[in-house]
Write a protein that holds these residues in place. Sequence first.
Motif, PDB file in Angstrom:
ATOM      1  N   PHE A 190      26.728  36.868  41.537  1.00  0.00           N
ATOM      2  CA  PHE A 190      25.544  35.984  41.242  1.00  0.00           C
ATOM      3  C   PHE A 190      25.747  34.577  41.073  1.00  0.00           C
ATOM      4  O   PHE A 190      24.901  33.987  40.868  1.00  0.00           O
ATOM      5  CB  PHE A 190      24.626  36.764  40.426  1.00  0.00           C
ATOM      6  CG  PHE A 190      24.033  38.006  40.960  1.00  0.00           C
ATOM      7  CD1 PHE A 190      22.803  38.218  41.616  1.00  0.00           C
ATOM      8  CD2 PHE A 190      24.839  39.221  40.501  1.00  0.00           C
ATOM      9  CE1 PHE A 190      22.535  39.609  42.186  1.00  0.00           C
ATOM     10  CE2 PHE A 190      24.253  40.505  40.706  1.00  0.00           C
ATOM     11  CZ  PHE A 190      23.091  40.609  41.717  1.00  0.00           C
ATOM     12  N   THR A 240      20.667  43.548  35.304  1.00  0.00           N
ATOM     13  CA  THR A 240      21.204  42.356  35.967  1.00  0.00           C
ATOM     14  C   THR A 240      20.234  41.173  36.045  1.00  0.00           C
ATOM     15  O   THR A 240      20.632  40.191  35.791  1.00  0.00           O
ATOM     16  CB  THR A 240      21.612  42.611  37.064  1.00  0.00           C
ATOM     17  OG1 THR A 240      22.835  43.892  36.756  1.00  0.00           O
ATOM     18  CG2 THR A 240      22.588  41.553  37.763  1.00  0.00           C
ATOM     19  N   THR A 241      19.061  41.389  36.433  1.00  0.00           N
ATOM     20  CA  THR A 241      18.129  40.246  36.562  1.00  0.00           C
ATOM     21  C   THR A 241      17.724  39.783  35.409  1.00  0.00           C
ATOM     22  O   THR A 241      17.633  38.424  35.100  1.00  0.00           O
ATOM     23  CB  THR A 241      16.554  40.621  37.438  1.00  0.00           C
ATOM     24  OG1 THR A 241      16.125  41.600  36.393  1.00  0.00           O
ATOM     25  CG2 THR A 241      17.105  41.375  38.878  1.00  0.00           C
ATOM     26  N   GLU A 242      17.746  40.594  34.213  1.00  0.00           N
ATOM     27  CA  GLU A 242      17.083  40.050  33.111  1.00  0.00           C
ATOM     28  C   GLU A 242      18.480  39.032  32.365  1.00  0.00           C
ATOM     29  O   GLU A 242      18.240  38.105  31.870  1.00  0.00           O
ATOM     30  CB  GLU A 242      16.852  41.197  32.077  1.00  0.00           C
ATOM     31  CG  GLU A 242      15.616  41.976  32.503  1.00  0.00           C
ATOM     32  CD  GLU A 242      15.246  43.007  31.519  1.00  0.00           C
ATOM     33  OE1 GLU A 242      13.922  43.002  31.192  1.00  0.00           O
ATOM     34  OE2 GLU A 242      16.194  43.556  31.026  1.00  0.00           O
TER      35      GLU A 242
END
Length: 216
Positions: free
Chosen positions: A96, A54-56
């Motif tokens: 996000f 998810t962060t990537e």
Amino acid sequence: MTISPDSRPVFPELNKPAPAFTAPTTHGPISLSDYRGKWLVLFSHPADFTPVCTTEFIGFAQAKPEFDRLNCALLGLSIDSHYAHIAWMRNIEEKFQVEIPFPIIADLSMEVANAYGMIQVGASDTSAVRATFIIDPDGVLRAMAYYPMTNGRSVAEFVRLVEALQTSDANKVATPENWHPGDEVIVPPPATADLAKTRAGEGYNYVDWYFSKRAL
């Protein structure tokens, strides 16, 4: 695509044509040939709805304007269905506030993953590791990097690398460690003994016959 008889990964080779594919994605069917004339960053992730991935994806999405500036498209992949991809994209936008603007390959057959060596026996037998491939406008594989399941990539490094590759192609130079636009580039070393003798007087930022830099 070629898959070895013993099911070991078949790795693509630098400076050779990237393995061709046609695959379903969140934007409909896509082929590698669709990206002719553009640079492409093809990157795999182990699974949807996982925190590191998810962060990537947020990182790649936020960097898309930088890749656009470099005439470079983004294309994700995991061994999940396109329904899972769509649900995950919607979740990222909801939780996000980041929209995922690039397509994601649904590779349930693992055909693309196997062609690019994304399946690492002993590390990810049924899912893709964090592999990244930079493919030039002629469909040639120019760079690749593999990361472990536990550690996320630096998206900024791939922006930097695409720009460095483009600079090398356009100017017939190399780039030093951590080169960024505006830094000096490395002049190719002379190929003969006679040329080595004259390198010091050629107007470069000279250190030795094999090591000279210049501004662009």
